[in-house]
Design an enzyme around this catalytic site. Structure first.
Site, PDB file in Angstrom:
ATOM      1  N   GLU A   1       0.820  -1.207   0.000  1.00  0.00           N
ATOM      2  CA  GLU A   1       0.000   0.000   0.000  1.00  0.00           C
ATOM      3  C   GLU A   1       0.864   1.271   0.000  1.00  0.00           C
ATOM      4  O   GLU A   1       0.569   2.245   0.692  1.00  0.00           O
ATOM      5  CB  GLU A   1      -0.952  -0.005   1.191  1.00  0.00           C
ATOM      6  CG  GLU A   1      -1.930  -1.160   1.159  1.00  0.00           C
ATOM      7  CD  GLU A   1      -2.922  -1.154   2.302  1.00  0.00           C
ATOM      8  OE1 GLU A   1      -4.094  -1.487   2.062  1.00  0.00           O
ATOM      9  OE2 GLU A   1      -2.523  -0.826   3.434  1.00  0.00           O
TER      10      GLU A   1
ATOM     11  N   ASP B   1      -8.521  -8.701   3.451  1.00  0.00           N
ATOM     12  CA  ASP B   1      -8.253  -7.617   4.396  1.00  0.00           C
ATOM     13  C   ASP B   1      -9.310  -7.562   5.489  1.00  0.00           C
ATOM     14  O   ASP B   1     -10.189  -6.695   5.456  1.00  0.00           O
ATOM     15  CB  ASP B   1      -8.192  -6.272   3.656  1.00  0.00           C
ATOM     16  CG  ASP B   1      -7.764  -5.119   4.555  1.00  0.00           C
ATOM     17  OD1 ASP B   1      -7.233  -5.383   5.641  1.00  0.00           O
ATOM     18  OD2 ASP B   1      -7.955  -3.957   4.167  1.00  0.00           O
TER      19      ASP B   1
ATOM     20  N   GLU C   1     -12.904  -2.442  11.729  1.00  0.00           N
ATOM     21  CA  GLU C   1     -12.727  -1.676  10.502  1.00  0.00           C
ATOM     22  C   GLU C   1     -13.803  -2.000   9.469  1.00  0.00           C
ATOM     23  O   GLU C   1     -14.308  -1.114   8.790  1.00  0.00           O
ATOM     24  CB  GLU C   1     -11.344  -1.961   9.918  1.00  0.00           C
ATOM     25  CG  GLU C   1     -11.051  -1.228   8.615  1.00  0.00           C
ATOM     26  CD  GLU C   1      -9.663  -1.519   8.077  1.00  0.00           C
ATOM     27  OE1 GLU C   1      -9.346  -1.035   6.982  1.00  0.00           O
ATOM     28  OE2 GLU C   1      -8.889  -2.227   8.760  1.00  0.00           O
TER      29      GLU C   1
END
Length: 708
Positions: A301, A375, A403
């Site tokens: 990332e 993820d 998240e």
């Protein structure tokens, strides 16, 4: 008989009288977490416990043993409603608790280094550990027996995993990446001169679960944490955590030799770079002698890493391991990697990059693997890396912070998610080769083992924002210690220690918790539907199709079209399934027999195909979206039923959040149903009613949310 008491008896009594120990506060703000030592209301049990808790004997002292004795004293005085002195020598006296790291119980070959043994004899309880930390964990285990109103019984506890740690994604400016409970716990601007008393309570909570390490900063690391200024701040935290058996770790910025050291390169094979890291690690250990090690996110990332110089992950990790050689610390190298390739499948990326490196990592290196290949999704298959790197210790990384699970407004108990991964069978050495056995080292004889959880604690008074999210921190810690525990057993412990002992209310809350994750999945990402992307990872945005890279769009994952829905990962698609053992592939490769929770993870399924439920894909999706959202009403009703058994302030807090969850569940439902209907071109099946708003209205509501 004359006993040497640590602390004055009169002083203790005065403090207890002034503090009102053992009394349930009128307002419970959640600060005490599961260390909720309210007075035991069952008089018979309280009397039975008291017979073996007249004193706490601490024959030998150390900072960790002192913490254990003080915790026992604090807990017992509040639970039993009487003062309990700490003495150094019990002599022939019975009716107390002896904390020890010597004798037959402590030296038993059945005990691991951090294991404990609790034995009872002649109305005396012995809490023994082979190490000081083991005795500390035994003290908390004894308190847990009392808090859950269990008979005081002999028990032995050994951790399944050596390194049991929290990963904090905290930044130098006080923000927390993916944090939903306020700002960072660490007040960097005050440290090291002022040490917030809250740090000690954080350490107590972790030690009660057997957590023995914490990474205090974000994996998207700032090089500033490598400066002398911040090392002294971290050292102040280490001083607080040390008496609770907790080591500190740091995430590092791989390019620090350039940005911080002024070198021309950060190439891991460059001699000057290697020298810079060796000097930096030496400086860290001079500042923090028991430092735990370094955590690295590299070439992921946009973060810099060894691949920037044509080197491998092993090259980068081994350079740091070389710098760590004179010390006891470890290098934890994250396997969360994926490239911006429009023709690739992000699912396959970590396996493709890391399995060729098996056996090339230094013995000080642990590769940290997310539980799933994408993820931290609400539900995803276990990562294919597990079982496929027998020569390289693999640790598992779970995400405690929510998240993708509704932030701090949705009640989602995560133990079933953790267990789903840990209990999954890789079949690498035949049936029974579970992910848990990979992680605990028993399958491949790993010398080092690790389980990490991305922390959900912040500056909120109740630590986690949503009061029920405390259970996820608790569940992670308990499973890191003993992955054989069931989700239900952990929930029952937590409810008894935190919320209520009333049987019917406890049963209702536990049942709600156990169903909460499936309810969330049903209105959010049912049948293996991969998550829609949005910058905040929360708002429903399945139509999102513009980004600098394809795998940062929603359409990349769900692949909805006029034919059907889902990502084909079989041999006719990306062939990601080939990364698993044949026994695993056979479970998932045929859309007719693939379990529904994973169907759309591996197959592009026609809208009209009839599933095992007897419904078509479209009808099944609608059923899941609608019943999932409706089930939040059931959660509200169940929670309302326990009002009289739960602290009023806490009950009101959860009730308000459930109301928000209900509204947002309908939001998710409407967004998905209206968007997918444009492809399926079918009516919403009875008895479900068409959403009251249009797709354009839902899109506008999402845009408004994202502007906040």
């Amino acid at each position: 008989m004359n006993y040497n008491r640590i602390g004055g008896y009169i002083t203790i009594c005065l403090v207890l009288a002034l503090s009102g120990f053992g009394q349930t506060p009128a307002t419970d703000d959640g600060y005490r977490l599961w260390l909720n030592y309210d007075l035991i209301q069952d008089a018979a049990k309280r009397q039975a416990y008291t017979r073996s808790a007249q004193f706490i004997a601490l024959p030998k002292t150390s900072p960790v043993l002192k913490s254990a004795a003080e915790e026992l004293q604090t807990g017992l005085q509040s639970l039993l409603g009487k003062s309990i002195p700490i003495i150094t020598n019990a002599g022939n006296r019975t009716g107390g608790i002896v904390l020890t790291t010597s004798g037959p119980a402590a030296n038993s070959p059945a005990l691991a280094k951090e294991g404990y043994r609790i034995t009872t004899s002649n109305n005396t309880i012995t809490v023994a550990g082979q190490s000081d930390a083991g005795a500390l964990y035994g003290a908390f285990a004894l308190l847990r027996q009392l808090q859950t109103l269990q008979p005081i019984a002999a028990q032995t506890g050994n951790p399944n995993v050596q390194l049991r740690m929290l990963n904090h994604w905290d930044n130098v400016d006080g923000s927390v990446e993916r944090g939903y409970a306020g700002q960072s716990l660490w007040k960097w601007y005050e440290l090291p001169e002022r040490v917030d008393p809250r740090y000690r309570d954080y350490a107590r909570a972790n030690a009660s679960l057997g957590i023995n390490g914490t990474v205090v900063n974000n994996v998207n690391a700032s090089a500033r944490f490598m400066t002398a200024e911040y090392l002294h701040k971290v050292a102040a935290l280490a001083d607080v955590f040390r008496p609770y058996g907790i080591k500190v770790y740091l995430s590092v910025y791989f390019a620090a030799p350039k940005t911080l050291g002024g070198l021309k390169t950060s190439d891991p094979l460059d001699p000057q770079v290697r020298r810079w890291w060796a000097d930096k690690v030496k400086e860290i250990y001079q500042t923090i002698p028991d430092f735990g090690g370094l955590l690295v996110k590299a070439n992921s990332e946009g973060e810099p890493g060894p691949q920037d110089y044509g080197r491998t992950h092993a090259d980068g990790a081994n350079m740091l391991a070389e710098a760590m050689k004179p010390y006891d610390g470890v290098i934890i190298w994250r396997a969360f990697v994926y490239k911006a390739d429009p023709n690739a499948d992000r699912f396959k990326a970590a396996h493709e990059e890391f399995t060729p490196l098996d056996g090339q990592f230094d013995k000080k290196v642990i590769v940290q693997v997310k539980n799933g290949p994408i993820d931290f999704q609400p539900r995803e298959p276990f990562s294919p890396l597990f079982g496929n790197m027998p020569k390289t210790p693999l640790g598992v990384e779970f995400q405690i912070t929510q998240e993708y699970l509704g932030f701090a407004t949705h009640l989602v108990y995560e133990a079933p998610l953790f267990k789903e991964c840990l209990d999954a069978d890789t079949y690498v050495n035949g049936k029974g080769s579970t992910v848990a056995r990979v992680v605990d080292g028993s399958l491949h004889n790993y010398a080092r083992t690790l389980m990490a959880g991305v922390a959900n604690a912040g500056s909120a008074r109740n630590w986690t924002g949503h009061p029920m999210a405390q259970a996820n921190w608790y569940a992670f810690g308990r499973l890191a210690w003993d992955h054989s525990l069931s989700s239900e057993a952990i929930a029952r412990e937590w409810v008894a220690m935190t919320l209520t002992h009333e049987p019917q209310a406890a049963n209702r809350i536990v049942n709600l918790m156990l169903k909460s994750r499936d309810i969330y999945v049903d209105y959010n990402t049912p049948i293996g539907l991969s998550r829609p992307w949005s910058g905040v990872h929360f708002a429903p945005e399945p139509w999102q199709n513009r980004s600098s890279r394809p795998d940062w769009t929603a359409v990349y994952y769900h692949r909805a079209d006029s034919i059907g829905l889902g990502f084909d990962r079989t041999a006719t698609g990306s062939n990601a399934l080939a990364q698993y053992r044949p026994e695993v592939c056979r479970q998932w490769e045929d859309p007719k027999t693939c379990p529904l929770p994973y169907l759309l993870w591996f197959h592009h399924v026609p809208w009209t195909r009839k599933l095992s439920t007897g419904r078509s894909l479209w009808d099944e999706l609608c059923t899941r979206f609608y019943t999932g959202a409706d089930s939040v009403r059931w959660m509200q009703q169940e929670w309302a039923q326990v009002k009289s058994a739960v602290n009023p302030a806490l009950h009101d807090d959860v009730s308000a959040r459930l109301a928000t969850q209900q509204r947002e569940a309908i939001w998710w439902r409407d967004a998905w149903v209206l968007y997918l209907q444009e492809y399926a071109k079918q009516p919403i099946p009875a008895p479900f009613k068409k959403p009251e708003r249009t797709l354009d209205e839902v899109k506008q509501s999402v845009n408004t949310y994202l502007l906040r």
